[in-house]
Design a protein around this motif. Structure first.
Motif, PDB file in Angstrom:
ATOM      1  N   GLN A 128      87.295  22.330  59.684  1.00  0.00           N
ATOM      2  CA  GLN A 128      86.629  22.585  58.403  1.00  0.00           C
ATOM      3  C   GLN A 128      85.121  22.712  58.588  1.00  0.00           C
ATOM      4  O   GLN A 128      84.471  23.577  57.975  1.00  0.00           O
ATOM      5  CB  GLN A 128      86.954  21.472  57.420  1.00  0.00           C
ATOM      6  CG  GLN A 128      88.403  21.427  56.979  1.00  0.00           C
ATOM      7  CD  GLN A 128      88.617  20.504  55.799  1.00  0.00           C
ATOM      8  OE1 GLN A 128      87.844  20.493  54.844  1.00  0.00           O
ATOM      9  NE2 GLN A 128      89.663  19.708  55.863  1.00  0.00           N
ATOM     10  N   ASP A 156      84.349  26.075  60.207  1.00  0.00           N
ATOM     11  CA  ASP A 156      84.485  27.165  59.233  1.00  0.00           C
ATOM     12  C   ASP A 156      83.276  27.203  58.304  1.00  0.00           C
ATOM     13  O   ASP A 156      82.736  28.277  58.020  1.00  0.00           O
ATOM     14  CB  ASP A 156      85.763  26.971  58.428  1.00  0.00           C
ATOM     15  CG  ASP A 156      85.930  28.027  57.357  1.00  0.00           C
ATOM     16  OD1 ASP A 156      86.064  29.216  57.697  1.00  0.00           O
ATOM     17  OD2 ASP A 156      85.916  27.661  56.156  1.00  0.00           O
ATOM     18  N   ARG A 157      82.833  26.041  57.877  1.00  0.00           N
ATOM     19  CA  ARG A 157      81.658  25.963  56.996  1.00  0.00           C
ATOM     20  C   ARG A 157      80.411  26.474  57.721  1.00  0.00           C
ATOM     21  O   ARG A 157      79.596  27.215  57.148  1.00  0.00           O
ATOM     22  CB  ARG A 157      81.465  24.512  56.571  1.00  0.00           C
ATOM     23  CG  ARG A 157      80.203  24.207  55.797  1.00  0.00           C
ATOM     24  CD  ARG A 157      80.239  22.745  55.380  1.00  0.00           C
ATOM     25  NE  ARG A 157      78.961  22.290  54.862  1.00  0.00           N
ATOM     26  CZ  ARG A 157      78.771  21.101  54.306  1.00  0.00           C
ATOM     27  NH1 ARG A 157      79.775  20.258  54.192  1.00  0.00           N
ATOM     28  NH2 ARG A 157      77.584  20.737  53.858  1.00  0.00           N
ATOM     29  N   ARG A 200      80.569  30.321  57.974  1.00  0.00           N
ATOM     30  CA  ARG A 200      80.304  30.967  56.681  1.00  0.00           C
ATOM     31  C   ARG A 200      78.832  30.888  56.299  1.00  0.00           C
ATOM     32  O   ARG A 200      78.304  31.778  55.629  1.00  0.00           O
ATOM     33  CB  ARG A 200      81.173  30.340  55.588  1.00  0.00           C
ATOM     34  CG  ARG A 200      82.640  30.763  55.676  1.00  0.00           C
ATOM     35  CD  ARG A 200      83.461  30.288  54.493  1.00  0.00           C
ATOM     36  NE  ARG A 200      83.746  28.855  54.535  1.00  0.00           N
ATOM     37  CZ  ARG A 200      83.176  27.946  53.777  1.00  0.00           C
ATOM     38  NH1 ARG A 200      82.256  28.300  52.888  1.00  0.00           N
ATOM     39  NH2 ARG A 200      83.507  26.671  53.871  1.00  0.00           N
ATOM     40  N   VAL A 250      98.318  26.701  59.856  1.00  0.00           N
ATOM     41  CA  VAL A 250      96.876  26.814  59.610  1.00  0.00           C
ATOM     42  C   VAL A 250      96.093  26.614  60.905  1.00  0.00           C
ATOM     43  O   VAL A 250      95.166  27.368  61.227  1.00  0.00           O
ATOM     44  CB  VAL A 250      96.440  25.784  58.555  1.00  0.00           C
ATOM     45  CG1 VAL A 250      94.913  25.721  58.443  1.00  0.00           C
ATOM     46  CG2 VAL A 250      97.040  26.114  57.193  1.00  0.00           C
ATOM     47  N   ARG A 287      96.588  29.547  63.405  1.00  0.00           N
ATOM     48  CA  ARG A 287      95.844  30.728  62.968  1.00  0.00           C
ATOM     49  C   ARG A 287      94.353  30.562  63.255  1.00  0.00           C
ATOM     50  O   ARG A 287      93.686  31.490  63.735  1.00  0.00           O
ATOM     51  CB  ARG A 287      96.081  30.981  61.481  1.00  0.00           C
ATOM     52  CG  ARG A 287      95.392  32.248  60.956  1.00  0.00           C
ATOM     53  CD  ARG A 287      95.867  32.604  59.568  1.00  0.00           C
ATOM     54  NE  ARG A 287      95.696  31.498  58.635  1.00  0.00           N
ATOM     55  CZ  ARG A 287      96.711  30.926  57.962  1.00  0.00           C
ATOM     56  NH1 ARG A 287      97.951  31.357  58.124  1.00  0.00           N
ATOM     57  NH2 ARG A 287      96.472  29.937  57.123  1.00  0.00           N
ATOM     58  N   PHE A 288      93.820  29.378  63.000  1.00  0.00           N
ATOM     59  CA  PHE A 288      92.395  29.155  63.242  1.00  0.00           C
ATOM     60  C   PHE A 288      92.079  29.242  64.735  1.00  0.00           C
ATOM     61  O   PHE A 288      91.084  29.854  65.142  1.00  0.00           O
ATOM     62  CB  PHE A 288      91.980  27.782  62.701  1.00  0.00           C
ATOM     63  CG  PHE A 288      90.518  27.501  62.870  1.00  0.00           C
ATOM     64  CD1 PHE A 288      89.577  28.144  62.088  1.00  0.00           C
ATOM     65  CD2 PHE A 288      90.067  26.591  63.829  1.00  0.00           C
ATOM     66  CE1 PHE A 288      88.208  27.900  62.244  1.00  0.00           C
ATOM     67  CE2 PHE A 288      88.711  26.328  63.994  1.00  0.00           C
ATOM     68  CZ  PHE A 288      87.784  26.986  63.197  1.00  0.00           C
ATOM     69  N   ASP A 318      90.325  32.205  61.604  1.00  0.00           N
ATOM     70  CA  ASP A 318      90.497  32.217  60.143  1.00  0.00           C
ATOM     71  C   ASP A 318      90.986  30.857  59.661  1.00  0.00           C
ATOM     72  O   ASP A 318      92.073  30.417  60.040  1.00  0.00           O
ATOM     73  CB  ASP A 318      91.500  33.300  59.760  1.00  0.00           C
ATOM     74  CG  ASP A 318      91.825  33.285  58.266  1.00  0.00           C
ATOM     75  OD1 ASP A 318      90.927  32.974  57.466  1.00  0.00           O
ATOM     76  OD2 ASP A 318      92.991  33.561  57.917  1.00  0.00           O
ATOM     77  N   TRP A 319      90.199  30.219  58.814  1.00  0.00           N
ATOM     78  CA  TRP A 319      90.569  28.900  58.265  1.00  0.00           C
ATOM     79  C   TRP A 319      90.894  29.074  56.782  1.00  0.00           C
ATOM     80  O   TRP A 319      90.010  29.205  55.943  1.00  0.00           O
ATOM     81  CB  TRP A 319      89.431  27.906  58.433  1.00  0.00           C
ATOM     82  CG  TRP A 319      89.740  26.538  57.884  1.00  0.00           C
ATOM     83  CD1 TRP A 319      89.287  26.000  56.712  1.00  0.00           C
ATOM     84  CD2 TRP A 319      90.581  25.546  58.474  1.00  0.00           C
ATOM     85  NE1 TRP A 319      89.783  24.734  56.538  1.00  0.00           N
ATOM     86  CE2 TRP A 319      90.585  24.426  57.602  1.00  0.00           C
ATOM     87  CE3 TRP A 319      91.343  25.487  59.640  1.00  0.00           C
ATOM     88  CZ2 TRP A 319      91.319  23.270  57.871  1.00  0.00           C
ATOM     89  CZ3 TRP A 319      92.058  24.338  59.917  1.00  0.00           C
ATOM     90  CH2 TRP A 319      92.043  23.247  59.043  1.00  0.00           C
ATOM     91  N   THR A 320      92.195  29.099  56.473  1.00  0.00           N
ATOM     92  CA  THR A 320      92.611  29.262  55.074  1.00  0.00           C
ATOM     93  C   THR A 320      93.775  28.328  54.780  1.00  0.00           C
ATOM     94  O   THR A 320      94.926  28.762  54.685  1.00  0.00           O
ATOM     95  CB  THR A 320      93.021  30.724  54.777  1.00  0.00           C
ATOM     96  OG1 THR A 320      93.991  31.137  55.752  1.00  0.00           O
ATOM     97  CG2 THR A 320      91.837  31.641  54.799  1.00  0.00           C
ATOM     98  N   GLY A 359      96.890  29.160  52.493  1.00  0.00           N
ATOM     99  CA  GLY A 359      97.012  30.601  52.388  1.00  0.00           C
ATOM    100  C   GLY A 359      98.322  31.106  52.965  1.00  0.00           C
ATOM    101  O   GLY A 359      99.196  30.338  53.371  1.00  0.00           O
TER     102      GLY A 359
END
Length: 366
Positions: free
Chosen positions: A302, A305-306, A309, A350, A353-354, A359-361, A364
């Motif tokens: 997390q 990802d932050r 972004r 999750v 995928r990350f 991609d951190w969703t 999703g």
């Protein structure tokens, strides 16, 4: 520790014992720093500080030694002082180790329901196990035994916060900064760790401030624990009254050693995500870690990802609190997880995928 017939002055044995423990600390090698493979945009990196490689297998090794040093210096322990503690986990294992090093009797007061594997870990280090029921009676009983037998109740929940030597060159915070410097990396953008007593986050936070580092500190917190709601609401004595299901971290109350002013972010982590991330960590890196390390990996993802972004860069370091060998029949067992209603499939998708795409969703599409 050999019972020498030399200096008989008051406190002489305790001073020798402190010297022995300080020498033990100085001789201990830093724990490894492993790189975790990341996909996605460059500019960030993830490292694992593997505290499971401590001599007693966990992050609690150093704090346990510091507890002994502090009690010896304050005159609470002498050559014939029996020691008592109220815990059944990694702290008991580490304390039993140091008691044996100093040739002292050690008893861990544990809940009656404590399993045989946990009891054997303490006993293998020379400690004794004293079971009691109900579980919350362990604290009162440990103190009572110490008073009755002229011993010392180590009381790590109350004492470890002040005992940890955060300014030591071998402290966890100092080790992390030194590790990255040797790799040619800057100070970490974030350090991610869990909170049991809260003493480790406080010690690392103080070490970072002493260094003048711009590193930020994130604490992960499992379900039922008091640290996230207490930190978010600013209530320092917050209680939930419910135990954590993630071994080694989370408490039903904010413990005295936890200092929210030293923490930049507390991340709540679902228990299923902690267990899934623990298994994902092993699958990707080969590091067999305990469930608190899974909590830290979930939180670190997390944070990364932050950062991405926000266009920020730099390394992130998560703490591997203990090894996974003791959890083969629990957190690494599918039937155990299913029986506790922990659905690992979603969190594992999750995490994969990350790791593979960046991609951190959470929540999703798979």
């Amino acid at each position: 520790m050999p019972r020498e017939n030399g200096d008989k002055r008051p406190g002489a044995w305790a001073r020798r014992a402190v010297d022995r423990l300080l020498a033990d600390r100085a001789a201990e090698r830093p724990t490894p720093l492993h790189a975790f493979p990341l996909a996605g945009p460059g500019g960030t990196a993830l490292y694992l500080k593997d505290e499971s490689r401590r001599p007693t297998g966990s992050l609690k090794h150093g704090p346990a030694r510091d507890l002994f040093i502090d009690a010896l210096r304050r005159g609470r322990i002498d050559r014939d002082t029996p020691l008592y503690e109220a815990t059944s986990g990694n702290m008991a294992v580490a304390q039993a180790h140091f008691a044996r090093l100093l040739d002292l009797e050690y008893t861990a007061v544990v809940p009656e329901r404590t399993g045989p594997a946990k009891r054997r870990r303490i006993e293998s280090r020379g400690g004794r196990v004293h079971p009691v029921d109900p579980p919350l009676a362990v604290y009162e009983r440990a103190g009572e035994l110490a008073r009755t037998h002229g011993g010392h109740y180590l009381d790590h929940l109350q004492q470890v916060g002040r005992a940890i030597d955060f300014a030591s060159p071998s402290s966890l915070g100092a080790e992390i900064l030194g590790d990255l410097e040797r790799l040619g990396e800057p100070d970490p953008a974030w350090i991610v760790l869990g909170a049991g007593t809260g003493a480790t986050s406080a010690a690392v936070g103080r070490a970072l401030r002493r260094r003048g580092s711009g590193t930020r500190l994130a604490v992960v917190d499992p379900e039922n624990s008091a640290y996230f709601p207490g930190w978010a609401s600013g209530v320092r004595d917050y209680t939930t009254g419910m135990p954590s299901r993630i071994e080694g971290i989370g408490r039903p109350r904010m413990e005295p050693a936890f200092d929210p002013d030293l923490v930049d972010l507390v991340i709540p982590v679902p228990d299923a995500a902690s267990v899934a991330a623990m298994r994902h960590l092993h699958a990707v890196t080969g590091v067999l870690a305990g469930p608190s390390s899974g909590s830290c990996l979930w939180g670190a993802c997390q944070v990364l990802d932050r950062m991405r972004r926000d266009g920020a860069g730099g390394p992130v370091v998560l703490i591997v609190g203990d090894g996974g060998e003791a959890y083969h029949d629990t957190y690494y067992d599918d039937s155990w997880s299913t029986g506790r209603g922990l659905d690992l499939a979603g969190p594992l998708r999750v995490l994969r995928r990350f790791t593979e795409t960046g991609d951190w969703t959470p929540g999703g599409p798979s």
